[in-house]
Write a protein that holds these residues in place. Structure first.
Motif: not given
Ligand code: ZN
Ligand code: ZN
Length: 261
Positions: A191, A194, A196, A219, A222
């Protein structure tokens, strides 16, 4: 409305001189290490009369299509005539371009883009008005092979956040900057908002709209999503402005699932 804005931007962009930027391999490598965008505000080839024209005409188009109310329209027209325009544009640009720096110890870790300090309608108009100047600079950086070194989720040129993406014929995902339209390679299943990178927490779905294939990456950490044009089976290249509008039904689908853009 988007086509009119695009036409306006093209007309001005044709007049913007090719900027002289230091984009040597060493400079790009240093900025990559620091996570620092390459384009300082002072290096943008800004012609004040063209910038004023862009601000006023962008406001005209938005107002005509009901995307700008009277109050904001008057505010934008006033700033378009004001001597402070350049200072305001500088603040708008720097609020994003100079905020993201990665400490060397944190290399490999990505910093999520922050939202700019100048919010609302004014920021939208300034962003659209600056596009021809920033895109001109992006054209220059786009040609540089060393751009491939850039691994951050924000734009290598201006620090902007991605607002669209393209899946290339070799199945790479390239993010597209929402401010200057620069494209750069980024992990397909991380992502950009964020960082991730847990694939089980990325929801991805494909859709065909008209004659084009698209993909949505959402995601589950977030809850933001990013749309992509899938160029693998397409006869035409990505057209960010056109594709953003063509994929509005995907925004609705993603929002229904609890994600935001
Ligand atoms: Zn950019
Ligand atoms: Zn995220």
């Amino acid at each position: 409305m988007h086509l009119e804005l695009l036409e306006l931007q093209r007309r001005i962009q044709g007049r913007v001189p090719v900027p002289t930027l230091d984009l040597s391999a060493e400079t790009i490598a240093r900025h990559q290490a620091e996570g620092r965008p390459l384009l300082p505000f002072d290096a943008i080839p800004l012609e004040l009369s063209d910038l004023r024209l862009m601000v006023r005409q962008t406001a005209d188009v938005l107002k005509r299509f009901g995307a700008l109310d009277d109050f904001d329209y008057q505010r934008v027209q006033a700033i378009g005539r004001d001597m402070k325009l350049l200072a305001l544009v500088g603040e708008w640009y720097r609020s994003t371009a100079e905020r993201s720096t990665v400490a060397p110890a944190a290399l490999g870790h990505v910093v999520p883009p922050e939202s700019p300090r100048i919010q609302d309608a004014m920021a939208e108009v300034l962003g659209l008005a600056m596009r021809p100047f920033l895109s001109r600079c992006a054209e220059v950086l786009q040609q540089r092979p060393d751009l491939a070194l850039w691994t951050h989720p924000h734009c290598a040129l201006c620090g902007g956040a991605p607002d669209f993406a393209v899946i290339t014929p070799s199945a790479e995902r390239h993010l597209i900057c929402g401010r200057c339209a620069l494209r750069w390679k980024f992990e397909p299943l991380t992502c950009p908002f964020c960082a991730n990178s847990d694939r089980t927490r990325i929801t991805s779905f494909a859709a065909r709209l008209g004659d084009a294939d698209y993909r949505v990456y959402a995601c589950d950490v977030c809850h933001r999503f990013l749309k992509a044009f899938d160029a693998r089976r397409s006869a035409r290249p990505v057209m960010p402005v056109v594709d953003s509008v063509a994929t509005l039904p995907l925004d609705a689908a993603a929002m229904q699932r609890g994600y935001t853009s």
